[in-house]
Scaffold this motif. Structure first.
Motif, PDB file in Angstrom:
ATOM      1  N   TYR A 119       0.888  -1.167   0.000  1.00 13.73           N
ATOM      2  CA  TYR A 119       0.000   0.000   0.000  1.00 13.73           C
ATOM      3  C   TYR A 119       0.919   1.208   0.000  1.00 13.73           C
ATOM      4  CZ  TYR A 119      -3.613  -3.291   1.466  1.00 13.73           C
ATOM      5  OH  TYR A 119      -4.481  -4.340   1.536  1.00 13.73           O
ATOM      6  N   GLY A 120       1.122   1.805  -1.153  1.00 10.11           N
ATOM      7  CA  GLY A 120       2.078   2.903  -1.248  1.00 10.11           C
ATOM      8  C   GLY A 120       3.449   2.405  -0.832  1.00 10.11           C
ATOM      9  N   SER A 121       4.052   3.067   0.151  1.00  6.78           N
ATOM     10  CA  SER A 121       5.402   2.670   0.578  1.00  6.78           C
ATOM     11  C   SER A 121       5.356   1.554   1.626  1.00  6.78           C
ATOM     12  CB  SER A 121       6.154   3.887   1.140  1.00  6.78           C
ATOM     13  OG  SER A 121       5.433   4.387   2.242  1.00  6.78           O
ATOM     14  N   LEU A 122       4.154   1.217   2.103  1.00  6.80           N
ATOM     15  CA  LEU A 122       4.037   0.187   3.148  1.00  6.80           C
ATOM     16  C   LEU A 122       3.886  -1.195   2.517  1.00  6.80           C
ATOM     17  CD1 LEU A 122       3.279  -0.269   6.368  1.00  6.80           C
ATOM     18  CD2 LEU A 122       1.067  -0.759   5.345  1.00  6.80           C
ATOM     19  N   THR A 123       4.719  -2.137   2.948  1.00  7.91           N
ATOM     20  CA  THR A 123       4.565  -3.514   2.478  1.00  7.91           C
ATOM     21  C   THR A 123       3.803  -4.284   3.547  1.00  7.91           C
ATOM     22  OG1 THR A 123       6.627  -3.329   1.255  1.00  7.91           O
ATOM     23  CG2 THR A 123       5.787  -5.545   1.621  1.00  7.91           C
ATOM     24  N   ALA A 124       2.513  -4.506   3.307  1.00  9.84           N
ATOM     25  CA  ALA A 124       1.662  -5.179   4.303  1.00  9.84           C
ATOM     26  C   ALA A 124       1.965  -6.674   4.348  1.00  9.84           C
ATOM     27  CB  ALA A 124       0.190  -4.960   3.957  1.00  9.84           C
ATOM     28  N   LEU A 125       2.328  -7.227   3.190  1.00 10.83           N
ATOM     29  CA  LEU A 125       2.679  -8.652   3.115  1.00 10.83           C
ATOM     30  C   LEU A 125       3.848  -8.777   2.162  1.00 10.83           C
ATOM     31  CD1 LEU A 125       1.308 -11.124   4.443  1.00 10.83           C
ATOM     32  CD2 LEU A 125       0.353 -11.665   2.217  1.00 10.83           C
ATOM     33  N   ASP A 126       4.863  -9.531   2.594  1.00 11.24           N
ATOM     34  CA  ASP A 126       6.128  -9.520   1.868  1.00 11.24           C
ATOM     35  C   ASP A 126       6.537 -10.942   1.478  1.00 11.24           C
ATOM     36  OD1 ASP A 126       8.547  -8.871   0.820  1.00 11.24           O
ATOM     37  OD2 ASP A 126       9.344  -7.902   2.617  1.00 11.24           O
ATOM     38  N   SER A 127       6.190 -11.327   0.265  1.00  9.43           N
ATOM     39  CA  SER A 127       6.655 -12.588  -0.310  1.00  9.43           C
ATOM     40  C   SER A 127       6.372 -13.799   0.592  1.00  9.43           C
ATOM     41  CB  SER A 127       8.160 -12.488  -0.606  1.00  9.43           C
ATOM     42  OG  SER A 127       8.524 -13.501  -1.515  1.00  9.43           O
ATOM     43  N   VAL A 128       5.108 -13.985   0.917  1.00  4.00           N
ATOM     44  CA  VAL A 128       4.709 -15.115   1.762  1.00  4.00           C
ATOM     45  C   VAL A 128       4.242 -16.274   0.885  1.00  4.00           C
ATOM     46  CG1 VAL A 128       2.967 -15.899   3.437  1.00  4.00           C
ATOM     47  CG2 VAL A 128       4.158 -13.709   3.772  1.00  4.00           C
ATOM     48  N   VAL A 188       5.499 -11.369  11.011  1.00  2.00           N
ATOM     49  CA  VAL A 188       5.877 -10.132  11.702  1.00  2.00           C
ATOM     50  C   VAL A 188       6.230  -9.120  10.618  1.00  2.00           C
ATOM     51  CG1 VAL A 188       7.512  -9.002  13.272  1.00  2.00           C
ATOM     52  CG2 VAL A 188       6.725 -11.314  13.775  1.00  2.00           C
ATOM     53  N   ASP A 189       5.594  -7.966  10.667  1.00  2.00           N
ATOM     54  CA  ASP A 189       5.824  -6.909   9.670  1.00  2.00           C
ATOM     55  C   ASP A 189       5.677  -7.441   8.245  1.00  2.00           C
ATOM     56  OD1 ASP A 189       6.264  -5.053  11.649  1.00  2.00           O
ATOM     57  OD2 ASP A 189       8.432  -5.405  11.686  1.00  2.00           O
ATOM     58  N   GLY A 190       4.685  -8.299   8.029  1.00  2.00           N
ATOM     59  CA  GLY A 190       4.400  -8.783   6.682  1.00  2.00           C
ATOM     60  C   GLY A 190       5.268  -9.935   6.224  1.00  2.00           C
ATOM     61  N   ARG A 191       6.272 -10.291   7.039  1.00  2.00           N
ATOM     62  CA  ARG A 191       7.190 -11.367   6.629  1.00  2.00           C
ATOM     63  C   ARG A 191       6.989 -12.608   7.469  1.00  2.00           C
ATOM     64  NH1 ARG A 191      11.594  -7.664   6.913  1.00  2.00           N
ATOM     65  NH2 ARG A 191      11.643  -6.494   4.977  1.00  2.00           N
ATOM     66  N   GLU A 192       7.274 -13.752   6.852  1.00  2.00           N
ATOM     67  CA  GLU A 192       7.232 -15.002   7.606  1.00  2.00           C
ATOM     68  C   GLU A 192       8.440 -15.056   8.528  1.00  2.00           C
ATOM     69  OE1 GLU A 192       6.554 -18.777   5.417  1.00  2.00           O
ATOM     70  OE2 GLU A 192       8.373 -19.384   6.468  1.00  2.00           O
ATOM     71  N   LEU A 193       8.165 -15.155   9.831  1.00  2.00           N
ATOM     72  CA  LEU A 193       9.263 -15.257  10.803  1.00  2.00           C
ATOM     73  C   LEU A 193       9.631 -16.716  11.010  1.00  2.00           C
ATOM     74  CD1 LEU A 193      11.008 -13.711  12.965  1.00  2.00           C
ATOM     75  CD2 LEU A 193       9.159 -14.204  14.569  1.00  2.00           C
ATOM     76  N   VAL A 194       8.602 -17.533  11.199  1.00  2.00           N
ATOM     77  CA  VAL A 194       8.783 -18.963  11.448  1.00  2.00           C
ATOM     78  C   VAL A 194       7.582 -19.673  10.850  1.00  2.00           C
ATOM     79  CG1 VAL A 194       8.797 -20.745  13.251  1.00  2.00           C
ATOM     80  CG2 VAL A 194      10.015 -18.612  13.638  1.00  2.00           C
ATOM     81  N   ALA A 195       7.792 -20.878  10.326  1.00  2.00           N
ATOM     82  CA  ALA A 195       6.664 -21.712   9.909  1.00  2.00           C
ATOM     83  C   ALA A 195       6.999 -23.144  10.285  1.00  2.00           C
ATOM     84  CB  ALA A 195       6.422 -21.595   8.408  1.00  2.00           C
ATOM     85  N   GLY A 196       6.008 -23.871  10.787  1.00  2.00           N
ATOM     86  CA  GLY A 196       6.275 -25.259  11.152  1.00  2.00           C
ATOM     87  C   GLY A 196       5.221 -25.813  12.066  1.00  2.00           C
ATOM     88  N   PRO A 197       5.497 -26.969  12.681  1.00  2.00           N
ATOM     89  CA  PRO A 197       4.538 -27.581  13.593  1.00  2.00           C
ATOM     90  C   PRO A 197       4.166 -26.620  14.714  1.00  2.00           C
ATOM     91  CG  PRO A 197       6.357 -29.085  13.134  1.00  2.00           C
ATOM     92  CD  PRO A 197       6.721 -27.763  12.530  1.00  2.00           C
ATOM     93  N   VAL A 198       2.938 -26.706  15.173  1.00  2.00           N
ATOM     94  CA  VAL A 198       2.392 -25.681  16.050  1.00  2.00           C
ATOM     95  C   VAL A 198       3.227 -25.465  17.314  1.00  2.00           C
ATOM     96  CG1 VAL A 198       0.654 -27.282  17.059  1.00  2.00           C
ATOM     97  CG2 VAL A 198       0.302 -24.829  17.177  1.00  2.00           C
ATOM     98  N   GLN A 199       3.588 -26.513  18.031  1.00  2.00           N
ATOM     99  CA  GLN A 199       4.310 -26.294  19.294  1.00  2.00           C
ATOM    100  C   GLN A 199       5.728 -25.798  19.045  1.00  2.00           C
ATOM    101  OE1 GLN A 199       2.897 -25.770  21.958  1.00  2.00           O
ATOM    102  NE2 GLN A 199       0.928 -26.642  21.411  1.00  2.00           N
ATOM    103  N   THR A 200       6.343 -26.297  17.971  1.00  2.00           N
ATOM    104  CA  THR A 200       7.692 -25.828  17.625  1.00  2.00           C
ATOM    105  C   THR A 200       7.650 -24.332  17.339  1.00  2.00           C
ATOM    106  OG1 THR A 200       7.970 -27.957  16.559  1.00  2.00           O
ATOM    107  CG2 THR A 200       9.677 -26.324  16.117  1.00  2.00           C
ATOM    108  N   ALA A 201       6.649 -23.910  16.560  1.00  2.00           N
ATOM    109  CA  ALA A 201       6.574 -22.500  16.182  1.00  2.00           C
ATOM    110  C   ALA A 201       6.272 -21.622  17.396  1.00  2.00           C
ATOM    111  CB  ALA A 201       5.507 -22.308  15.108  1.00  2.00           C
TER     112      ALA A 201
END
Ligand SMILES: Nc1ncnc2c1ncn2[C@@H]1O[C@H](COP(=O)(O)OP(=O)(O)OP(=O)(O)O)[C@@H](O)[C@H]1O
Length: 262
Positions: A11-20, A224-237
């Protein structure tokens, strides 16, 4: 089944979602969590089609839906609950569910008086009503079938909205903070209903309550801030140090509601 690749929304200069990127197989139980403004709703909007990505693609069963209108995506089996105003206050609880299923099958996306009149006089109304009764029973609203939807509590409306989404027999069910504002009793009902989803339905859940996430999801993406920080099994994440630092706060109990929740 559902394949999201490099989804980016600016959205303009804001990246709401970044290559997910994310893949959901039939039967997937996936949650997306993250602090306020992390891009969770934007992700659901891009899947449902109410927003278009700046880059990236949404593919369902090999069919590219990236530029497809929301109603067509819904017909392909992408249903969303809790953010769209699918509950029509002046109709009965039962008719809300009947209408949702009917609209879906006839691709009737309008909600005007003409559509409602047609629906009331439509063929096979009895069969539709029986199916709708079953959906209402599943969400614990069987006793309210003939009540106006306007008489329902907030939590009951959300459960009705879920029954309406399920009436479309979705292949992918998108849930936007389904437990928000629900009483403990309604949360328990919600967990029961979602715990009993058909095995071939993929669920994508955005939810602030980590206990609901732990209960329902097998896998998690943390944004976090539109980027994937972690992805994986629920308890691990949920127990990942970076997630605890960025989302729950260092040393916080992973079962607690995050500080960033509304
Ligand atoms: N239509 C829009 N125009 C401009 N900025 C937007 C728009 N929609 C979302 N944003 C911004 O994009 C970012 C991500 O918003 P989004 O609603 O997806 O976050 P979220 O993780 O769902 O947050 P919350 O938990 O508060 O609902 C935020 O900074 C938000 O202000």
């Amino acid at each position: 089944m559902l394949s999201l690749t490099g989804l980016t929304r600016r959205y303009g200069s804001l990246t709401a979602l970044d290559s997910v990127s994310l893949r959901l197989a039939p039967g997937a139980r996936h949650a997306v969590i993250g602090p306020n403004g992390a891009g969770k709703t934007t992700l659901l909007n891009l899947i449902a089609g109410t927003e278009r990505p700046t880059h990236g693609s949404v593919v369902l069963d090999g069919r590219d839906l990236t530029r497809t209108a929301p109603a067509r995506r819904a017909r392909r089996g992408i249903a969303r609950s809790f953010q769209q105003p699918s509950v029509i206050a002046e109709l009965t609880v039962l008719d809300n569910v009947v209408l949702a299923g009917w609209r879906h099958r006839t691709a009737h996306t309008g909600g005007g008086a003409g559509a409602r009149a047609l629906f009331r006089t439509g063929v096979r109304r009895r069969q539709r009503a029986e199916a709708a009764h079953r959906q209402l029973a599943a969400v614990g609203l069987a006793g309210y079938a003939d009540h106006p939807a306007s008489s329902l509590s907030h939590g009951q409306r959300r459960l009705l909205d879920l029954a309406a989404a399920l009436a479309t027999r979705p292949r992918v069910l998108l849930l936007d903070e389904p437990a928000a504002g629900l009483t403990d009793r309604d949360v328990n009902r919600l967990l029961e209903v979602l715990g009993g989803l058909p095995d071939d339905v993929a669920m994508l859940l955005v939810e602030h309550h980590t206990e609901v996430v732990s209960e329902l999801a097998d896998t998690v993406t943390v944004l976090v801030d539109g980027r994937e920080l972690v992805a994986g099994p629920v308890q691990t994440a949920l127990n990942h140090q970076a997630v605890r630092d960025a989302y729950l706060g260092t040393g916080a109990d992973a079962g607690a509601e995050p500080g960033g929740a509304p």
